[in-house]
Scaffold this active site. Structure first.
Site, PDB file in Angstrom:
ATOM      1  N   ASP A 160     -66.380  77.938 -67.310  1.00 28.13           N
ATOM      2  CA  ASP A 160     -66.779  78.911 -68.308  1.00 28.13           C
ATOM      3  C   ASP A 160     -68.219  79.577 -67.910  1.00 28.13           C
ATOM      4  OD1 ASP A 160     -66.904  80.626 -70.612  1.00 28.13           O
ATOM      5  OD2 ASP A 160     -66.232  78.791 -71.902  1.00 28.13           O
ATOM      6  N   ASP A 161     -68.288  80.836 -67.662  1.00 26.44           N
ATOM      7  CA  ASP A 161     -69.595  81.368 -67.393  1.00 26.44           C
ATOM      8  C   ASP A 161     -70.394  80.975 -66.215  1.00 26.44           C
ATOM      9  OD1 ASP A 161     -69.288  82.837 -69.810  1.00 26.44           O
ATOM     10  OD2 ASP A 161     -71.301  82.214 -70.799  1.00 26.44           O
ATOM     11  N   CYS A 211     -65.039  85.847 -72.007  1.00 25.44           N
ATOM     12  CA  CYS A 211     -64.411  84.624 -72.153  1.00 25.44           C
ATOM     13  C   CYS A 211     -63.048  84.855 -72.781  1.00 25.44           C
ATOM     14  CB  CYS A 211     -65.132  83.928 -73.200  1.00 25.44           C
ATOM     15  SG  CYS A 211     -66.551  83.267 -72.867  1.00 25.44           S
ATOM     16  N   ARG A 222     -59.048  84.825 -70.956  1.00 22.19           N
ATOM     17  CA  ARG A 222     -58.124  83.871 -71.316  1.00 22.19           C
ATOM     18  C   ARG A 222     -56.651  84.757 -71.985  1.00 22.19           C
ATOM     19  NH1 ARG A 222     -62.686  81.624 -71.372  1.00 22.19           N
ATOM     20  NH2 ARG A 222     -63.046  79.433 -71.027  1.00 22.19           N
ATOM     21  N   LYS A 246     -60.882  74.600 -73.686  1.00 23.43           N
ATOM     22  CA  LYS A 246     -61.217  75.569 -74.616  1.00 23.43           C
ATOM     23  C   LYS A 246     -60.026  76.688 -74.664  1.00 23.43           C
ATOM     24  CE  LYS A 246     -64.411  79.648 -74.470  1.00 23.43           C
ATOM     25  NZ  LYS A 246     -65.542  80.136 -73.978  1.00 23.43           N
ATOM     26  N   HIS A 248     -59.617  79.633 -77.409  1.00 23.01           N
ATOM     27  CA  HIS A 248     -60.353  80.952 -77.678  1.00 23.01           C
ATOM     28  C   HIS A 248     -59.535  82.207 -77.610  1.00 23.01           C
ATOM     29  CE1 HIS A 248     -64.249  83.305 -76.839  1.00 23.01           C
ATOM     30  NE2 HIS A 248     -63.946  83.286 -78.035  1.00 23.01           N
ATOM     31  N   HIS A 306     -71.197  77.020 -69.997  1.00 26.84           N
ATOM     32  CA  HIS A 306     -71.385  78.063 -71.135  1.00 26.84           C
ATOM     33  C   HIS A 306     -72.429  77.232 -71.843  1.00 26.84           C
ATOM     34  CE1 HIS A 306     -70.789  80.125 -74.650  1.00 26.84           C
ATOM     35  NE2 HIS A 306     -69.784  80.950 -74.056  1.00 26.84           N
ATOM     36  N   ASP A 365     -63.962  82.333 -65.758  1.00 23.79           N
ATOM     37  CA  ASP A 365     -63.617  83.175 -66.532  1.00 23.79           C
ATOM     38  C   ASP A 365     -64.261  84.545 -66.642  1.00 23.79           C
ATOM     39  OD1 ASP A 365     -65.950  82.196 -67.736  1.00 23.79           O
ATOM     40  OD2 ASP A 365     -64.896  82.271 -69.677  1.00 23.79           O
ATOM     41  N   ASN A 366     -65.768  84.375 -65.980  1.00 21.80           N
ATOM     42  CA  ASN A 366     -66.312  85.570 -65.838  1.00 21.80           C
ATOM     43  C   ASN A 366     -67.780  85.308 -65.056  1.00 21.80           C
ATOM     44  OD1 ASN A 366     -66.813  84.979 -69.065  1.00 21.80           O
ATOM     45  ND2 ASN A 366     -68.529  84.710 -67.879  1.00 21.80           N
ATOM     46  N   LYS A 379     -71.955  88.816 -66.783  1.00 21.08           N
ATOM     47  CA  LYS A 379     -71.091  88.637 -67.370  1.00 21.08           C
ATOM     48  C   LYS A 379     -70.957  90.125 -68.394  1.00 21.08           C
ATOM     49  CE  LYS A 379     -69.741  85.646 -71.570  1.00 21.08           C
ATOM     50  NZ  LYS A 379     -69.972  84.616 -72.297  1.00 21.08           N
TER      51      LYS A 379
END
Length: 550
Positions: free
Chosen positions: A38-39, A76, A80, A133, A135, A228, A334-335, A383
């Site tokens: 994540d991130d 995010c 997903r 996660k 989301h 993240h 994810d990014n 992002k």
């Protein structure tokens, strides 16, 4: 009597043979593990050029495949939405974020027409496991993982949490609630009794142990929240990185570029992005500013390091269960790393809640643009941006004897390609209808020719498209068209030679701009995209989150 016994023995043999065939069929089907962080920036893994120690992922990379070009949706929840369904995020109901903007493409949770990986794998005889996660829907239990096809779930439903407790996150006028769930039941662990990344790994290992009692292949989605925000890590992991970032982002970025070239991720003929003018020169910072900034990156690195440790736990369990030879593992982010700057710290940075030094359970901070500039090396932007740094992910694929070890290739894959890849590999037909609802057809292409047949990139036959919060992009072959809201002026780049996006060639190529622009608007119309300026939004809850003004 003798004839009866012969008939009975023959019948029992047939039954036993059928059972054996079913067992063989189930055991021969490949297991699949999808790991997403994540991130995390494009070059934050050791095998992509980083200073951060990621030996387990480095091993997967050296024994498998890395792609230079693999794309997500830049943020995010929309990522997903596409990852879990194989749809462009608007088609799945996740056009903006996990908030309901009152239109089907922007309802903020997965619609029934878009089948999840859990639902399709379960229909194909797989155990379906998720740790981490979610989301993509939290307001109604019908939107939760166990109700959308996953046999086992541990993790959070929304976009972020603390790593040492489940206290609400402090931003905006209303604290951001956190729920920790295991199989529909809310958990209430004591503060500072756990570290969330460890628990994501531990629960994945437990799920694999439990699943081993079943005569089924498995699909495991391992969805880490690290790195993240908030920046929180275990002291033992932070200690490994004391002094590792003293040189600052400028020198370390140049070192990463050299490593990326040396390991073949960055071709010698490719451009790198121009220096970000919003990032101050490290050499011009004061002593106190340097101490402040390097502490952040030491924690960030510790979070990535710990994530890798937990990947290692899963690999060890896979080997102990003797399932490592028949398992595909995919790793992505994810990014890109998150840009921007916070405003409440004594040095002009940081969010409101800082009850302790950065990295502790009482702190609330994030990497910020200065270090994100390093994390996204050698790409431009961050992002929630459609330039390469915003939506480019590292990509590792590992499958012993199936994927050539140490290979690096172009790929040009997208998260919508993972669902058709997995279903083809598992031999599962994608249902045209599910629970009486007609299914959206899959939007992507299988990556199996790239993974197994040494094909350099996906033979797509159509452009890729993006839209999120008014930011737009089209990728067609070597050409990339992009605009960043509130501007609607298209930029055009030749990604084949200029992935750093240093030279906008839109004026020199009006025909290509017009062609790709027309294809974008056709896609937007078919996918339910609404012009972002028509939404009157107030951003109150979290970066990327919003609510409609009444």
């Amino acid at each position: 009597m003798k004839k009866t016994l012969i008939t009975l023995n023959l019948l029992l043999s047939v039954v036993a043979l059928n059972a054996q065939n079913k067992t063989t069929s189930a055991s021969s089907k490949p297991n699949i593990i999808l790991i997403m962080v994540d991130d995390m920036g494009y070059s934050d893994l050791g095998n992509y050029g980083s200073e951060i120690k990621t030996p387990n992922l480095d091993k997967l990379a050296s024994e498998g495949l890395r792609l230079r070009e693999f794309y997500n949706n830049s943020i995010c929840a929309p990522t997903r939405g596409s990852l879990l369904t194989g749809q462009y995020q608007h088609k799945a109901g996740m056009g903006f974020f996990d908030v309901n903007l009152g239109l089907p493409a922007y309802q903020g949770y997965l619609n029934k027409e878009s089948l999840t990986l859990g639902e399709v794998f379960r229909s194909g005889g797989y155990s379906t496991l998720l740790s981490g996660k979610w989301h993509v829907g939290s307001e109604d239990q019908a939107q939760w993982p166990n109700q959308r096809g996953f046999d086992k779930f541990y993790g959070i439903l929304k976009g972020a949490s603390n790593y040492f407790d489940t206290k609400p996150l402090p931003f905006g006028k209303t604290p951001y609630p956190v729920k920790l769930i295991r199989n529909n039941e809310e958990l209430h662990p004591k503060d500072d009794s756990y570290y969330f990344t460890d628990e994501i790994g531990n629960n994945a290992v437990t799920f694999l142990d439990e699943q081993n009692k079943e005569n089924k292949p498995f699909f495991l989605y391992l969805a880490f929240t690290a790195p993240h925000w908030p920046l929180q890590a275990k002291p033992v992991d932070i200690a490994k990185y004391r002094g590792k970032f003293d040189e600052g982002w400028d020198i370390l970025r140049e070192k990463r570029i050299e490593k990326l070239k040396a390991n073949g991720i960055l071709p010698a003929t490719q451009t790198v992005s121009a220096r970000d003018p919003e990032v101050p020169e490290w050499s011009k910072l004061s002593y106190d500013e340097k101490q402040f900034w390097k502490a952040k990156m030491e924690v960030y690195a510790a979070m990535v390091d710990n994530m890798d440790q937990n990947v290692g736990k899963v690999l060890e369990k896979l080997k102990a269960l003797k399932k490592d030879k028949n398992t595909l593992i995919i790793f992505i982010s994810d990014n890109g790393a998150q840009g921007g700057f916070n405003t409440y710290n004594p040095l002009g940075r940081g969010l409101v809640r800082n009850d302790g030094p950065v990295g502790t359970s009482g702190s609330f901070d994030y990497q910020e643009q200065n270090w994100a500039y390093l994390s996204n090396t050698p790409l431009q932007q961050y992002k929630n941006n459609m330039h390469e740094g915003g939506f480019s992910s590292p990509f590792i694929a590992w499958f012993p004897s199936k994927i050539k070890a140490g290979r690096i290739d172009k790929g040009t894959g997208h998260i919508i390609d993972l669902a058709p890849t997995f279903y083809e590999l598992a031999g599962i037909g994608y249902p045209k209808e599910y629970n009486g609802v007609k299914s959206n057809p899959l939007a992507g292409k299988s990556l199996l020719p790239v993974l197994f047949d040494n094909v350099s990139e996906v033979n797509r036959g159509a452009p890729l498209f993006w839209e999120r919060a008014g930011n737009r992009a089209v990728r067609d072959g070597k050409w990339k068209l992009v605009s960043i809201y509130p501007s609607y002026e298209w930029e055009l780049y030749n990604i084949e030679t200029d992935r750093g996006e240093t030279t906008n060639v839109a004026q020199q190529n009006p025909g290509i701009v017009n062609k790709l622009s027309a294809s974008y608007f056709d896609w937007a119309d078919q996918t339910g995209v609404v012009e972002y300026s028509k939404f009157k939004l107030k951003a109150e809850t979290m970066p990327g989150g919003a609510a409609l003004k009444k």
